[in-house]
Design a protein around this motif. Structure first.
Motif, PDB file in Angstrom:
ATOM      1  N   ARG A  47      -0.355  -0.963   3.372  1.00  0.00           N
ATOM      2  CA  ARG A  47       0.553  -1.756   2.425  1.00  0.00           C
ATOM      3  C   ARG A  47      -0.522  -1.953   1.011  1.00  0.00           C
ATOM      4  O   ARG A  47      -0.404  -1.581   0.406  1.00  0.00           O
ATOM      5  CB  ARG A  47       1.364  -2.681   2.826  1.00  0.00           C
ATOM      6  N   SER A  48      -1.102  -3.132   1.427  1.00  0.00           N
ATOM      7  CA  SER A  48      -2.209  -3.644   0.402  1.00  0.00           C
ATOM      8  C   SER A  48      -2.506  -3.127  -0.227  1.00  0.00           C
ATOM      9  O   SER A  48      -3.699  -2.652  -1.410  1.00  0.00           O
ATOM     10  CB  SER A  48      -3.214  -4.838   0.990  1.00  0.00           C
ATOM     11  N   ALA A  50      -2.516   0.653  -0.655  1.00  0.00           N
ATOM     12  CA  ALA A  50      -1.708   1.104  -1.153  1.00  0.00           C
ATOM     13  C   ALA A  50      -1.756   0.807  -2.951  1.00  0.00           C
ATOM     14  O   ALA A  50      -1.645   0.869  -3.574  1.00  0.00           O
ATOM     15  CB  ALA A  50      -0.567   1.528  -0.139  1.00  0.00           C
ATOM     16  N   SER A  51      -1.178  -0.566  -3.110  1.00  0.00           N
ATOM     17  CA  SER A  51      -0.989  -1.364  -4.399  1.00  0.00           C
ATOM     18  C   SER A  51      -2.168  -1.090  -4.722  1.00  0.00           C
ATOM     19  O   SER A  51      -2.332  -1.209  -6.559  1.00  0.00           O
ATOM     20  CB  SER A  51      -0.986  -2.359  -3.926  1.00  0.00           C
ATOM     21  N   MET A  52      -4.056  -0.911  -4.593  1.00  0.00           N
ATOM     22  CA  MET A  52      -4.615  -0.773  -5.346  1.00  0.00           C
ATOM     23  C   MET A  52      -4.772   0.515  -5.731  1.00  0.00           C
ATOM     24  O   MET A  52      -5.419   0.314  -6.682  1.00  0.00           O
ATOM     25  CB  MET A  52      -5.935  -1.438  -4.333  1.00  0.00           C
ATOM     26  N   LEU A  54      -2.935   1.435  -8.210  1.00  0.00           N
ATOM     27  CA  LEU A  54      -2.448   1.104  -9.478  1.00  0.00           C
ATOM     28  C   LEU A  54      -2.713   0.909 -10.167  1.00  0.00           C
ATOM     29  O   LEU A  54      -2.469   0.173 -11.171  1.00  0.00           O
ATOM     30  CB  LEU A  54      -0.670   0.718  -9.443  1.00  0.00           C
ATOM     31  N   VAL A  55      -3.434   0.271  -9.885  1.00  0.00           N
ATOM     32  CA  VAL A  55      -4.592  -0.565 -10.836  1.00  0.00           C
ATOM     33  C   VAL A  55      -5.597  -0.074 -11.860  1.00  0.00           C
ATOM     34  O   VAL A  55      -5.100  -0.468 -13.074  1.00  0.00           O
ATOM     35  CB  VAL A  55      -5.724  -1.621 -10.077  1.00  0.00           C
ATOM     36  N   TRP A  59     -10.086   2.447  -9.867  1.00  0.00           N
ATOM     37  CA  TRP A  59      -9.424   1.710  -8.340  1.00  0.00           C
ATOM     38  C   TRP A  59      -8.900   2.544  -7.793  1.00  0.00           C
ATOM     39  O   TRP A  59      -8.814   2.696  -6.190  1.00  0.00           O
ATOM     40  CB  TRP A  59      -8.657   0.669  -8.384  1.00  0.00           C
ATOM     41  N   ARG A  60      -8.278   3.235  -8.130  1.00  0.00           N
ATOM     42  CA  ARG A  60      -8.039   4.678  -7.897  1.00  0.00           C
ATOM     43  C   ARG A  60      -8.583   5.511  -7.060  1.00  0.00           C
ATOM     44  O   ARG A  60      -8.897   6.361  -5.879  1.00  0.00           O
ATOM     45  CB  ARG A  60      -6.526   5.313  -8.256  1.00  0.00           C
ATOM     46  N   SER A  64      -8.435   5.502  -2.501  1.00  0.00           N
ATOM     47  CA  SER A  64      -7.728   6.653  -2.300  1.00  0.00           C
ATOM     48  C   SER A  64      -9.211   7.491  -1.275  1.00  0.00           C
ATOM     49  O   SER A  64      -8.777   8.460  -0.826  1.00  0.00           O
ATOM     50  CB  SER A  64      -7.476   7.747  -2.637  1.00  0.00           C
ATOM     51  N   SER A  99       0.605   8.851   4.194  1.00  0.00           N
ATOM     52  CA  SER A  99       1.920   8.839   4.262  1.00  0.00           C
ATOM     53  C   SER A  99       2.819  10.026   4.833  1.00  0.00           C
ATOM     54  O   SER A  99       3.624   9.620   5.195  1.00  0.00           O
ATOM     55  CB  SER A  99       1.314   9.473   2.569  1.00  0.00           C
TER      56      SER A  99
END
Length: 235
Positions: A47-48, A50-52, A54-55, A59-60, A64, A99
């Motif tokens: 979860r954490s 996955a939030s990265m 969006l930076v 970062w993606r 990923s 996912s």
């Protein structure tokens, strides 16, 4: 006057460049570099991580990475009864595999592929007549559980030594209806004219089908090469 204006403009540009440099120095990806950040992100939970994504674009790109999500997939799949067939799709990234696996694990709509891809343990419930329970190894404990098998042609069979089966012909159907907003109105599996079976999903992604008389449980087969279930994700 013009010289003062030019000087002021140059000072403003220098200040902007300094601010950009300061912002860059505050970005951990710039400060520590790709390899170290890869090790850091690899320690985050899914979860954490996955939030990265969006930076920023950079970062993606690192968040990923298949290197990171391969480990997350292994952790997610550990101990699961079944693994989706579509995970074998060529070119599927590990992030997408993770996912889609989570999405499929929450799927409550059973498909015919789910039925015929698995062997199913069968047992009577306590509410069933005593005569049938006395023939059921689940209750007597003297043999392995009975098994049932669904086939692509719509028929169902059992093992040759099954005392309950009796060699009678059997066929099955999956019934699903939807409401106007796309939600399922009803969904059940029926064998011959026996009472319809409610479908549910276990935490290990296994399936259960039951009514007031008996219960079917899918036998774990995560080791099966190529996976099981539908060829495409079901929403």
């Amino acid at each position: 006057m013009a010289k003062n204006t030019d000087k002021s403009t140059m000072e403003d540009e220098n200040e902007d460049e300094e601010e950009e440099d300061d912002d860059s120095l505050q970005d951990p990806l710039v400060v520590y570099g790709y390899d170290i950040m890869l090790m850091i992100l690899n320690r985050l939970d899914a979860r954490s991580l996955a939030s990265m994504l969006l930076v920023s674009r950079s970062w993606r790109a690192i968040a990923s990475s298949d290197i990171i999500w391969s480990k997350k997939c292994e952790e997610l799949w550990a101990g699961k009864a079944h693994l989706p067939r579509f995970l074998q799709t060529q070119g599927l990234s590990k992030l997408s595999a993770y996912s889609l696996s989570v999405q499929d694990g929450k799927r409550s709509r059973i498909m015919k592929e789910d039925l015929w891809d698995h062997a199913w343990e069968f047992h009577f419930k306590e509410e069933a007549p005593e005569y049938w329970r006395n023939l059921d190894p689940y209750w007597t404990g003297d043999h392995p559980p009975m098994r049932r098998y669904f086939h692509r042609d719509g028929t169902q069979t059992a093992d040759s030594d099954d005392q309950v089966w009796g060699g009678h012909e059997s066929c099955y159907s999956v019934v699903t209806s939807f409401m106007a907003d796309g939600r399922m109105r009803e969904h059940y599996v029926r064998i011959n004219r026996w009472p319809q079976m409610h479908v549910s999903r276990r935490h290990d992604w296994g399936w259960e089908m039951s009514n007031h008389l008996y219960c079917y449980s899918s036998v774990p087969d995560a080791h099966m090469k190529g996976g099981t279930g539908p060829y495409l994700p079901i929403i």
